[in-house]
Design a protein around this motif. Structure first.
Motif, mmCIF file in Angstrom:
data_model
loop_
_atom_site.group_PDB
_atom_site.id
_atom_site.type_symbol
_atom_site.label_atom_id
_atom_site.label_comp_id
_atom_site.label_asym_id
_atom_site.label_seq_id
_atom_site.Cartn_x
_atom_site.Cartn_y
_atom_site.Cartn_z
ATOM 1 N N ASP A 170 23.205 31.920 32.961
ATOM 2 C CA ASP A 170 23.362 33.193 33.660
ATOM 3 C C ASP A 170 24.286 32.964 34.846
ATOM 4 O O ASP A 170 24.007 32.105 35.696
ATOM 5 N N PRO A 171 25.412 33.711 34.960
ATOM 6 C CA PRO A 171 26.329 33.505 36.088
ATOM 7 C C PRO A 171 25.665 33.630 37.451
ATOM 8 O O PRO A 171 26.123 33.042 38.426
ATOM 9 N N GLN A 212 31.919 33.671 32.317
ATOM 10 C CA GLN A 212 31.772 33.121 33.657
ATOM 11 C C GLN A 212 31.570 34.207 34.708
ATOM 12 O O GLN A 212 31.268 33.907 35.864
ATOM 13 N N ARG A 213 31.763 35.443 34.298
ATOM 14 C CA ARG A 213 31.636 36.571 35.207
ATOM 15 C C ARG A 213 30.360 37.331 34.870
ATOM 16 O O ARG A 213 29.977 37.432 33.713
ATOM 17 N N GLY A 253 27.289 47.768 38.457
ATOM 18 C CA GLY A 253 27.356 46.819 37.343
ATOM 19 C C GLY A 253 27.323 47.605 36.048
ATOM 20 O O GLY A 253 26.249 47.992 35.582
ATOM 21 N N PHE A 254 28.510 47.858 35.490
ATOM 22 C CA PHE A 254 28.632 48.676 34.274
ATOM 23 C C PHE A 254 28.569 47.716 33.081
ATOM 24 O O PHE A 254 29.575 47.338 32.504
ATOM 25 N N GLY A 259 36.438 36.465 41.305
ATOM 26 C CA GLY A 259 36.683 37.128 40.036
ATOM 27 C C GLY A 259 35.594 38.051 39.544
ATOM 28 O O GLY A 259 35.785 38.738 38.528
ATOM 29 N N TRP A 260 34.472 38.132 40.249
ATOM 30 C CA TRP A 260 33.384 38.971 39.753
ATOM 31 C C TRP A 260 33.683 40.462 39.944
ATOM 32 O O TRP A 260 33.416 41.254 39.046
ATOM 33 N N VAL A 261 34.192 40.848 41.114
ATOM 34 C CA VAL A 261 34.445 42.266 41.394
ATOM 35 C C VAL A 261 35.838 42.599 40.889
ATOM 36 O O VAL A 261 36.840 42.085 41.374
ATOM 37 N N LEU A 262 35.909 43.484 39.909
ATOM 38 C CA LEU A 262 37.146 43.688 39.166
ATOM 39 C C LEU A 262 38.180 44.507 39.930
ATOM 40 O O LEU A 262 39.363 44.464 39.590
#
Length: 303
Positions: free
Chosen positions: A7-8, A178-179, A192-193, A290-293
């Motif tokens: 789990d990331p 990874q995200r 979180g969509f 890189g998590w928040v697009l």
């Protein structure tokens, strides 16, 4: 926090210990599949309205061609177009904007009008300091006094290039293990969509965890879930609560207060789809590269 190694979220830093001596709010479960809508428009669109400490959520099952929103707001709002049957034509701030989901749309402050051009679900997120909308919520009385463990909303910096209509299509987001899912933020919200899942979640791979000072709004848009929530015990035994294992259908909203231990388990045999909403944006998720697009458009404080 209890996450599996793949789990990331297992990379997140440990949280500070929660505050003590303040009342812990009770979780709320609003299952729109079994409750009457707050409003039915003349064209037949059905709307349910609930709120948390810092947000108001409007869930609309629209009729095509119906104007589902026409008002002026002091702040941005977020539209969630849940699937390919969800579509809107929006206008405001001198712009016309047409989009088909699944997508997240940011509407700039000011007067705007939103017309549904499809039959699919549309969800609006509005700041709770838009008093008129907060008062319309079915659970407005639960927030007659602020919940002391929830931090007040402090909007993040203004978007790069100023306010305008912005669309983020889920089809444009490639898979990346990874995200953590598909995260977007605005000044006031983080969403979180997640992608829809097929079948039930493995009960041996749940992820019970806590939040120190913010609510989580878990929006179920397809399938059936159980929200497992445990309220920590304090020194006052008269305030202890039994565990919640609330089974909900779709659409539904769970409002999960801090610092309860919680995890959500899909149990439906078909498609299960859950979207997580936070007001304001999460610092821990935002700190992960890189998590928040859309981080390049909505900077974090200090950036």
């Amino acid at each position: 926090m209890t996450y599996t190694k793949d789990d990331p979220r297992s990379a997140l830093s440990a949280k500070a210990p929660p505050r003590t001596g303040e009342a812990i709010a009770a979780p709320e479960f609003h299952d729109f599949s079994i409750t009457a809508p707050a409003t039915v428009t003349e064209a037949g669109s059905r709307q349910w309205i609930v709120r948390g400490q810092n947000f108001v959520l409007i869930h609309t099952r629209p009729e095509p061609g119906d104007t589902i929103f026409s008002a002026e707001l002091a702040s941005e709002q977020v539209l969630l177009l849940i699937d390919h049957t969800s579509s809107v034509h929006g206008s405001g701030s001198g712009e016309e904007h047409t989009v088909t989901g699944p997508a997240l749309v940011v509407v700039p402050p000011g007067a705007s009008e939103i017309v549904s051009t499809g039959t699919g679900t549309i969800v609006q997120l509005i700041q709770s300091d838009e008093t008129e909308w907060a008062q319309r919520a079915a659970n407005a009385d639960r927030y007659a006094e602020p919940h002391p463990r929830v931090a007040p909303l402090e909007p993040w910096p203004e978007p790069v290039g100023g306010y305008r209509w912005r669309t983020y299509l889920m089809a444009d987001v490639p898979e990346d293990p990874q995200r953590f899912g598909r995260l977007f933020r605005t000044r006031a919200f983080m969403v979180g969509f997640f992608k829809p899942g097929d079948g039930p979640r493995d009960p041996r791979r749940l992820s019970p965890h806590t939040h120190d000072d913010f609510e989580q709004c878990s929006l179920v848009v397809a399938g059936t879930y159980i929200h497992h929530i445990q309220t920590p015990w304090g020194p006052d035994a008269t305030a202890w609560r039994p565990e919640d294992h609330a089974r909900v259908g779709s659409p539904s909203v769970a409002i999960i207060p801090p610092p309860t231990v919680h995890t959500s388990q899909a149990i439906g045999s078909g498609v299960n789809h859950l979207i997580d909403i936070f007001a304001g944006p999460r610092h821990d998720f935002s700190a992960q590269p890189g998590w928040v697009l859309n981080a390049d458009e909505y900077p974090a404080p200090g950036n």
